[in-house]
Motif scaffolding. Structure first.
Motif, short mmCIF file in Angstrom:
data_model
loop_
_atom_site.label_atom_id
_atom_site.label_comp_id
_atom_site.label_asym_id
_atom_site.label_seq_id
_atom_site.Cartn_x
_atom_site.Cartn_y
_atom_site.Cartn_z
N LEU A 1 32.04 -8.88 56.48
CA LEU A 1 30.78 -8.43 57.12
C LEU A 1 30.43 -9.38 58.26
CD1 LEU A 1 28.08 -7.72 54.37
CD2 LEU A 1 29.02 -6.06 56.01
N ARG A 2 29.89 -8.83 59.32
CA ARG A 2 29.33 -9.64 60.37
C ARG A 2 28.10 -10.38 59.83
NH1 ARG A 2 31.01 -7.55 64.82
NH2 ARG A 2 30.73 -5.31 64.72
N PRO A 3 27.78 -11.59 60.32
CA PRO A 3 26.50 -12.19 59.92
C PRO A 3 25.37 -11.20 60.24
CG PRO A 3 27.85 -13.78 61.09
CD PRO A 3 28.57 -12.46 61.19
N GLY A 4 24.48 -10.99 59.29
CA GLY A 4 23.43 -9.99 59.47
C GLY A 4 23.86 -8.61 59.00
N GLY A 5 25.13 -8.46 58.59
CA GLY A 5 25.63 -7.15 58.16
C GLY A 5 25.18 -6.80 56.75
N THR A 6 25.36 -5.53 56.41
CA THR A 6 24.81 -5.01 55.14
C THR A 6 25.92 -4.43 54.26
OG1 THR A 6 22.84 -4.41 56.38
CG2 THR A 6 23.04 -3.45 54.19
N LEU A 7 25.84 -4.76 52.96
CA LEU A 7 26.76 -4.24 51.95
C LEU A 7 25.99 -3.36 50.97
CD1 LEU A 7 29.52 -4.31 50.36
CD2 LEU A 7 28.63 -6.35 49.20
N TYR A 8 26.48 -2.14 50.78
CA TYR A 8 25.89 -1.23 49.79
C TYR A 8 26.90 -1.10 48.64
CZ TYR A 8 22.75 0.26 53.57
OH TYR A 8 21.83 0.30 54.59
N ILE A 9 26.45 -1.31 47.41
CA ILE A 9 27.34 -1.13 46.24
C ILE A 9 26.74 -0.06 45.33
CG2 ILE A 9 28.23 -3.49 46.42
CD1 ILE A 9 26.55 -4.23 43.95
N GLY A 10 27.51 0.37 44.33
CA GLY A 10 27.06 1.48 43.47
C GLY A 10 25.91 1.07 42.54
N HIS A 11 25.22 2.07 42.05
CA HIS A 11 24.00 1.82 41.27
C HIS A 11 24.26 1.05 39.98
CE1 HIS A 11 25.68 5.34 39.42
NE2 HIS A 11 24.86 5.21 38.40
N SER A 12 25.47 1.16 39.43
CA SER A 12 25.71 0.44 38.17
C SER A 12 26.55 -0.81 38.40
CB SER A 12 26.40 1.37 37.17
OG SER A 12 27.60 1.83 37.73
N GLU A 13 26.71 -1.21 39.65
CA GLU A 13 27.50 -2.40 39.96
C GLU A 13 26.58 -3.59 40.23
OE1 GLU A 13 31.28 0.00 41.88
OE2 GLU A 13 29.50 -0.25 43.08
N ARG A 14 27.07 -4.77 39.90
CA ARG A 14 26.31 -6.01 40.14
C ARG A 14 27.24 -7.01 40.79
NH1 ARG A 14 23.24 -3.08 39.60
NH2 ARG A 14 21.77 -2.57 37.97
N LEU A 15 26.74 -7.75 41.77
CA LEU A 15 27.57 -8.78 42.39
C LEU A 15 27.72 -9.94 41.43
CD1 LEU A 15 26.23 -9.00 46.08
CD2 LEU A 15 28.22 -7.76 45.21
N SER A 16 28.87 -10.62 41.50
CA SER A 16 29.05 -11.81 40.67
C SER A 16 28.05 -12.87 41.17
CB SER A 16 30.47 -12.34 40.83
OG SER A 16 30.62 -12.90 42.11
N ARG A 17 27.76 -13.85 40.30
CA ARG A 17 26.73 -14.83 40.63
C ARG A 17 27.07 -15.61 41.92
NH1 ARG A 17 24.80 -18.56 35.91
NH2 ARG A 17 24.97 -16.76 34.59
N THR A 18 28.35 -15.99 42.04
CA THR A 18 28.75 -16.78 43.23
C THR A 18 28.55 -15.98 44.51
OG1 THR A 18 30.74 -16.88 41.85
CG2 THR A 18 30.57 -18.47 43.67
#
Ligand SMILES: C[S@@+](CC[C@H](N)C(=O)[O-])C[C@H]1O[C@@H](n2cnc3c(N)ncnc32)[C@H](O)[C@@H]1O
Length: 289
Positions: free
Chosen positions: A253-270
């Motif tokens: 992603l570019r700095p300032g860019g946006t990531l959309y993930i699915g409703h049942s997904e969670r990013l890892s803590r790191t």
């Protein structure tokens, strides 16, 4: 909304050949090695019924013979993975993401395009393309006049592991029933009815490039993306694979860019620590990151 698993219980294929636990584990190993998809023991019956048709089409009557074929033949291996993955998707799935894209991100993308900068959006694990065309319609608004800014350096990319899905993105024709999910003004502007199908307007189709890509293979990109949609894909991977993919997505992603993930997904803590949460399953890479 009901979550559709990769291995859907709604399959109607009647299994005639029994899949034993050892062959099931071999199939699971191939799926993990090729696509990093993780298959729990509980999926044995589903795998058996999903692959029964492949066995019939290959004129085989037992799984050990099918496994030998799959090991020797890369094309059949691809067909097996296709048979075992669900490509469920629909237009404007998780509509709040498209509302966010329109209200919060679109003005920034227009500003970039107006100053001659590239604008790049990626649907990673695009399935048949309803996601990327929902993005395209959101960017295009409800008339060709509103869409004029897309004449700048704006490109949309859709990638998927499955070659038939990539082909479907390029063809961009969908059953009319699926178009019911498209808000009426977008539908009137960008979808043309042809028989029992709708065809995406060629001007939107021309914005979209469709390519096969295994998300765990090296990525061929030279630049970064303003927006990445990677939704309802990562849940099927094991935790390590997920975390490494998330980190690569954020790096892309570019700095300032946006990531959309699915409703049942969670990013890892790191990875979550490196982005700002800005809505339900919406993350922004900080400027200067
Ligand atoms: C359930 S669909 C999600 C489609 C869309 N993103 C959505 O949310 O509606 C998941 C897609 O991920 C793709 N996929 C699975 N493993 C993949 C991998 N390792 N690399 C690329 N795509 C993959 C499948 O082929 C499938 O089309």
């Amino acid at each position: 909304m009901k979550h559709e698993p990769f291995l859907s219980a709604t399959t109607t294929t009647v299994a005639t050949v029994v899949l034993g636990p050892a062959d099931f584990r071999s199939i699971a190993d191939i799926l993990r090695a090729e696509a990093r998809i993780s298959l729990g023991e509980g999926k044995i019956n589903l795998v058996q019924s999903r692959l029964a048709r492949r066995l019939r089409e290959c004129r085989l009557d037992n799984f050990p013979a099918y496994l030998r074929l799959v090991r020797d033949d890369a094309e059949e291996r691809e067909r097996m993975i296709d048979a075992l993955t669900t490509n469920h998707t629909h237009f404007f799935r998780e509509k709040h993401h498209f509302d966010h894209l329109r209200a919060e991100i679109l003005p920034r993308l227009k500003a970039r395009a107006d100053t001659g900068q590239p604008v790049r959006l990626w649907s990673a694990g695009s399935s048949s393309g309803e996601e990327i065309y929902s993005v395209a319609m959101t960017l295009a608004g409800t008339s060709p006049g509103e869409a004029r800014w897309l004449g700048g350096d704006v490109r949309l990319l859709a990638t998927d592991l499955s070659a038939p899905m990539v082909e479907a993105v390029a063809v961009a024709r969908y059953p009319s029933i699926g178009a019911d999910q498209v808000p009426l003004p977008y539908r009137a502007a960008w979808l043309q009815s042809e028989g029992g199908e709708v065809a995406v307007d060629p001007r939107l189709r021309a914005l979209v490039t469709a390519r096969p890509l295994n998300l765990f293979a090296p990525w061929p990109f030279r630049g970064q993306f303003d927006v990445i949609f990677c939704r309802n894909v990562m849940i099927y991977f094991d935790a390590d694979a997920r975390a490494s993919l998330e980190a690569r997505l954020v790096a892309q992603l570019r700095p300032g860019g946006t990531l959309y993930i699915g409703h049942s997904e969670r990013l890892s803590r790191t990875v979550a620590a490196r982005v700002q949460s800005c809505g339900q399953t919406i993350y922004r890479k900080p400027e200067g990151a």
